[in-house]
Scaffold this motif. Structure first.
Motif, PDB file in Angstrom:
ATOM      1  N   HIS A  71       0.899  -1.066  -0.045  1.00  0.00           N
ATOM      2  CA  HIS A  71       0.020   0.079  -0.054  1.00  0.00           C
ATOM      3  C   HIS A  71       0.834   1.182   0.169  1.00  0.00           C
ATOM      4  O   HIS A  71       1.887   1.385   0.574  1.00  0.00           O
ATOM      5  N   LEU A  72       0.458   2.124  -0.752  1.00  0.00           N
ATOM      6  CA  LEU A  72       1.085   3.490  -0.824  1.00  0.00           C
ATOM      7  C   LEU A  72       0.536   4.734  -0.220  1.00  0.00           C
ATOM      8  O   LEU A  72      -0.882   4.867  -0.485  1.00  0.00           O
ATOM      9  N   ARG A  73       1.619   5.704   0.303  1.00  0.00           N
ATOM     10  CA  ARG A  73       0.750   6.760   0.918  1.00  0.00           C
ATOM     11  C   ARG A  73       1.928   7.881   0.622  1.00  0.00           C
ATOM     12  O   ARG A  73       3.202   7.760   1.028  1.00  0.00           O
ATOM     13  N   ASP A  74       1.341   9.204   0.278  1.00  0.00           N
ATOM     14  CA  ASP A  74       2.344  10.341   0.048  1.00  0.00           C
ATOM     15  C   ASP A  74       1.569  11.503   0.567  1.00  0.00           C
ATOM     16  O   ASP A  74       0.303  11.541   0.483  1.00  0.00           O
ATOM     17  N   HIS A  75       2.136  12.545   1.000  1.00  0.00           N
ATOM     18  CA  HIS A  75       1.762  13.805   1.248  1.00  0.00           C
ATOM     19  C   HIS A  75       0.864  14.285  -0.137  1.00  0.00           C
ATOM     20  O   HIS A  75       0.095  15.130   0.208  1.00  0.00           O
ATOM     21  N   ASP A  76       1.472  14.157  -1.147  1.00  0.00           N
ATOM     22  CA  ASP A  76       0.995  14.171  -2.510  1.00  0.00           C
ATOM     23  C   ASP A  76       0.461  13.220  -3.094  1.00  0.00           C
ATOM     24  O   ASP A  76       1.046  12.220  -3.449  1.00  0.00           O
ATOM     25  N   PRO A  77      -0.861  12.995  -3.189  1.00  0.00           N
ATOM     26  CA  PRO A  77      -1.615  11.816  -3.468  1.00  0.00           C
ATOM     27  C   PRO A  77      -1.109  11.555  -5.024  1.00  0.00           C
ATOM     28  O   PRO A  77      -1.119  10.343  -5.434  1.00  0.00           O
ATOM     29  N   ALA A  78      -0.661  12.599  -5.905  1.00  0.00           N
ATOM     30  CA  ALA A  78      -0.758  12.470  -7.240  1.00  0.00           C
ATOM     31  C   ALA A  78       0.932  11.447  -7.142  1.00  0.00           C
ATOM     32  O   ALA A  78       0.762  10.693  -8.502  1.00  0.00           O
ATOM     33  N   ARG A  79       1.673  11.841  -6.364  1.00  0.00           N
ATOM     34  CA  ARG A  79       2.854  10.809  -6.442  1.00  0.00           C
ATOM     35  C   ARG A  79       2.680   9.507  -6.177  1.00  0.00           C
ATOM     36  O   ARG A  79       3.307   8.492  -6.577  1.00  0.00           O
ATOM     37  N   ALA A  80       1.750   9.096  -5.231  1.00  0.00           N
ATOM     38  CA  ALA A  80       1.404   7.793  -4.910  1.00  0.00           C
ATOM     39  C   ALA A  80       0.734   7.205  -6.089  1.00  0.00           C
ATOM     40  O   ALA A  80       0.911   5.989  -6.242  1.00  0.00           O
ATOM     41  N   ARG A  81      -0.176   7.968  -6.669  1.00  0.00           N
ATOM     42  CA  ARG A  81      -0.826   7.254  -7.810  1.00  0.00           C
ATOM     43  C   ARG A  81       0.201   7.091  -9.060  1.00  0.00           C
ATOM     44  O   ARG A  81      -0.168   5.880  -9.676  1.00  0.00           O
ATOM     45  N   THR A  82       1.094   8.031  -9.096  1.00  0.00           N
ATOM     46  CA  THR A  82       2.289   7.718 -10.148  1.00  0.00           C
ATOM     47  C   THR A  82       3.012   6.389  -9.554  1.00  0.00           C
ATOM     48  O   THR A  82       3.349   5.428 -10.652  1.00  0.00           O
ATOM     49  N   ALA A  83       3.433   6.380  -8.412  1.00  0.00           N
ATOM     50  CA  ALA A  83       4.099   4.973  -8.182  1.00  0.00           C
ATOM     51  C   ALA A  83       3.065   3.912  -8.372  1.00  0.00           C
ATOM     52  O   ALA A  83       3.765   2.724  -8.808  1.00  0.00           O
ATOM     53  N   ALA A  84       1.953   3.716  -7.915  1.00  0.00           N
ATOM     54  CA  ALA A  84       0.983   2.750  -8.140  1.00  0.00           C
ATOM     55  C   ALA A  84       0.922   2.218  -9.767  1.00  0.00           C
ATOM     56  O   ALA A  84       0.862   1.213  -9.944  1.00  0.00           O
ATOM     57  N   ALA A  85       0.887   3.169 -10.717  1.00  0.00           N
ATOM     58  CA  ALA A  85       0.624   3.140 -12.051  1.00  0.00           C
ATOM     59  C   ALA A  85       2.002   2.364 -12.434  1.00  0.00           C
ATOM     60  O   ALA A  85       2.028   1.777 -13.624  1.00  0.00           O
ATOM     61  N   LEU A  86       3.214   2.335 -11.975  1.00  0.00           N
ATOM     62  CA  LEU A  86       4.419   1.894 -12.228  1.00  0.00           C
ATOM     63  C   LEU A  86       4.515   0.556 -11.699  1.00  0.00           C
ATOM     64  O   LEU A  86       5.600  -0.072 -12.190  1.00  0.00           O
ATOM     65  N   GLY A  87       3.445   0.161 -11.000  1.00  0.00           N
ATOM     66  CA  GLY A  87       3.336  -1.341 -10.455  1.00  0.00           C
ATOM     67  C   GLY A  87       3.862  -1.565  -9.133  1.00  0.00           C
ATOM     68  O   GLY A  87       4.219  -2.442  -8.674  1.00  0.00           O
ATOM     69  N   ALA A  88       4.146  -0.295  -8.068  1.00  0.00           N
ATOM     70  CA  ALA A  88       4.729  -0.360  -6.974  1.00  0.00           C
ATOM     71  C   ALA A  88       3.544  -0.874  -5.743  1.00  0.00           C
ATOM     72  O   ALA A  88       4.207  -1.213  -4.813  1.00  0.00           O
ATOM     73  N   GLY A  89       2.471  -0.971  -6.381  1.00  0.00           N
ATOM     74  CA  GLY A  89       1.584  -1.182  -5.264  1.00  0.00           C
ATOM     75  C   GLY A  89       0.011  -0.813  -5.400  1.00  0.00           C
ATOM     76  O   GLY A  89      -0.306  -0.195  -6.854  1.00  0.00           O
ATOM     77  N   THR A  90      -0.598  -0.432  -4.441  1.00  0.00           N
ATOM     78  CA  THR A  90      -1.700   0.259  -4.576  1.00  0.00           C
ATOM     79  C   THR A  90      -2.058   1.585  -3.617  1.00  0.00           C
ATOM     80  O   THR A  90      -1.319   1.489  -2.833  1.00  0.00           O
ATOM     81  N   ASP A  91      -2.936   2.565  -4.089  1.00  0.00           N
ATOM     82  CA  ASP A  91      -2.730   3.827  -3.267  1.00  0.00           C
ATOM     83  C   ASP A  91      -4.181   3.788  -2.564  1.00  0.00           C
ATOM     84  O   ASP A  91      -4.143   4.776  -1.906  1.00  0.00           O
ATOM     85  N   GLU A  92      -4.550   2.495  -2.329  1.00  0.00           N
ATOM     86  CA  GLU A  92      -5.612   2.727  -1.474  1.00  0.00           C
ATOM     87  C   GLU A  92      -5.183   2.264  -0.053  1.00  0.00           C
ATOM     88  O   GLU A  92      -4.106   1.460   0.008  1.00  0.00           O
ATOM     89  N   ALA A  93      -5.973   2.689   0.941  1.00  0.00           N
ATOM     90  CA  ALA A  93      -5.385   2.288   2.320  1.00  0.00           C
ATOM     91  C   ALA A  93      -5.584   0.821   2.547  1.00  0.00           C
ATOM     92  O   ALA A  93      -6.875   0.180   2.175  1.00  0.00           O
ATOM     93  N   PRO A  94      -4.808   0.405   3.489  1.00  0.00           N
ATOM     94  CA  PRO A  94      -4.859  -1.046   3.896  1.00  0.00           C
ATOM     95  C   PRO A  94      -6.176  -1.292   4.904  1.00  0.00           C
ATOM     96  O   PRO A  94      -6.497  -0.206   5.555  1.00  0.00           O
TER      97      PRO A  94
END
Length: 362
Positions: free
Chosen positions: A28-51
Motif C-alpha cells: 500500500h502506498l501513501r504520500d503527502h502528495d496523492p499524485a505521487r502515490a498514484r504515479t508509483a501505483a501506476a508503475l506497479g509499486a502497489g496500490t494507493d488504496e489504504a490497507p
C-alpha cells in the motif's frame, strides 16, 4: 511478510515498493502528495488504496526532518506490526522519537546505501538496492520480530545487511556520502562562470568528479541539516588539506629551489595519501579492490553498438568488470573504456581487432 505500507513515494520508497510488489508482497502506498502515490501505483509499486487493517511492515521513506513525526503518527494509529525508516541520517530521528515517550520496541532505523542523481517515483527501479549495503541500527529495545522483518525486507530487495550504531552510521555517511556531495558541488560550481572554451574541454575526469552535483539541492539541504556536525568535521579536514596544498602550489612558483622542492613534496604527499585512501574502497562484490587494465575502443553513437561490443567480448570469453564512456565533443562518437583483468587484455584486444573495432591507446 505479506503486506507492507510505504509512506513516501520518492525514489527510495517507490524502489522498495517495486521490489516488494515484484516478489508477491501486497504493498500500500501513501504520500503527502496523492499524485505521487498514484504515479508509483501506476508503475506497479502497489496500490494507493489504504490497507483494511494493520500491515506487517510500515516503511517510512520521508526526509529526515519528517521521520519522527511520521513514525510517531503511524505508531499511534497502529498501522503495522513493525516500523522502520530509510532516512540517510539515523541519530537525530532516533533521539526525537525517544523524546516523544513512545513504545519503540516495534521500530528499527535503517538506511539503504543506494540512490541516484534524480529523485521522485519516476526515477525508481526495483533493482536499486541489489548488492548494495543496507544499514540496520537496532537498539537493545528492538523486538526480534521487527529485526527479522527488516532483514526480510533487505533480502527481498537483494541488498546486503550491515548492523551499526546510529551515531557511528552518521559519522560514516558524513565521510563517504555527504561530504563527497558537497565537494562535487563545489567543483561543479567552478564551471558556472567558466569560459566556454574551458567548458568544451571537459573530459572524463571532470565528469566523474561532478556527476553527483546534478542531485536535487532541496533534498540535500534536508539531509545535511540532519547531520551538520559530522559533515563539518570531515570538511574541516578537507579544508586543512586544501590550505596545505594551496601553499605547496604557491611554493612551486618560487624562484627558490628549496621552496620549490618543499612545494613538490607537499603536493606529492596529498596525492599519495589519496592513493592510499582510494585503495581502501571496496572493489567488486565488496572484495579488496582489483587493479584492472583498460581497453579503449572508438565507438559510434548508434543504437546497438554497446550491445555488440559486449557480445564480442563475451564470445572471446572475457568478462567486462567495469565500463566508462567518454563522449567526443561535437561528434557522434565516443571512447568506450572497458575495464578487465590484466591477463584478459591481449585476448580482448585481439578479438576486438578481428571484429573490426578501432582500438585506442591510453
Amino acid at each position: 511478510m505479506r503486506t507492507a505500507l510505504v509512506i513516501g513515494t520518492g525514489l527510495i520508497g517507490t524502489s522498495a515498493a517495486l521490489a516488494l510488489a515484484g516478489r508477491g508482497i501486497t504493498v500500500h502506498l501513501r504520500d503527502h502528495d496523492p499524485a505521487r502515490a498514484r504515479t508509483a501505483a501506476a508503475l506497479g509499486a502497489g496500490t494507493d488504496e489504504a490497507p483494511a487493517g494493520p500491515v506487517d511492515l510500515v516503511i517510512v521513506a520521508v526526509p529526515p526532518a519528517h521521520v519522527a513525526g511520521t513514525l510517531a503518527a503511524a505508531i499511534r494509529d497502529g498501522l503495522g506490526r513493525g516500523y522502520l525508516d530509510v532516512a540517510s541520517v539515523k541519530g537525530g530521528p532516533k533521539r526525537e522519537l525517544q523524546d516523544l515517550d513512545l513504545d519503540l520496541t516495534a521500530y528499527i532505523g535503517t538506511h539503504p546505501m543506494s540512490g541516484k542523481e534524480r529523485s521522485g517515483p519516476l526515477a525508481a527501479t526495483a533493482d536499486l538496492f541489489e548488492g548494495r549495503p543496507w544499514v540496520l541500527t537496532p537498539t537493545r529495545d528492538t523486538d526480534t520480530e521487527v529485526l527479522n522483518l527488516a532483514l526480510e525486507l533487505v533480502a527481498l530487495c537483494r541488498a546486503v545487511p550491515v548492523v551499526m550504531d546510529a551515531d557511528a552510521h552518521d559519522r560514516a555517511v558524513a565521510l563517504v556520502s555527504h561530504t563527497p556531495q558537497l565537494v562535487s558541488s563545489m567543483v561543479a560550481a567552478r564551471l558556472e562562470s567558466a569560459d566556454e572554451t574551458a567548458v568544451r574541454l571537459c573530459g572524463q575526469g571532470i565528469r566523474d568528479v561532478t556527476r553527483i552535483a546534478a542531485s536535487d539541492p532541496r533534498m540535500w539541504v534536508e539531509i545535511l541539516s540532519a547531520n551538520p556536525g559530522p559533515v563539518a568535521d570531515v570538511l574541516a579536514g578537507v579544508a586543512a588539506d586544501l590550505d596545505e596544498t594551496v601553499r605547496a602550489l604557491r611554493s612551486l612558483e618560487s624562484e627558490d629551489d628549496a621552496k620549490r622542492r618543499a612545494g613538490a613534496s607537499g603536493v606529492e604527499d596529498v596525492l599519495r595519501r589519496g592513493n592510499a585512501g582510494r585503495a581502501r574502497v571496496p572493489g567488486k562484490h565488496g572484495a579488496a579492490p582489483t587493479a584492472y587494465e583498460t581497453v579503449a575502443v572508438l565507438i559510434s553513437d548508434s543504437p546497438g553498438e554497446l550491445a555488440r561490443i559486449f557480445a564480442d567480448a563475451g564470445r572471446a570469453g572475457v568478462n567486462i568488470e567495469d565500463v566508462r564512456i567518454e563522449h567526443a565533443t561535437g561528434q557522434q562518437a565516443g571512447l568506450v573504456q572497458l575495464m578487465v583483468e590484466p591477463t584478459a587484455v591481449p585476448v580482448l584486444e585481439t578479438a576486438l581487432k578481428e571484429r573490426g573495432w578501432a582500438l585506442r591507446k591510453g
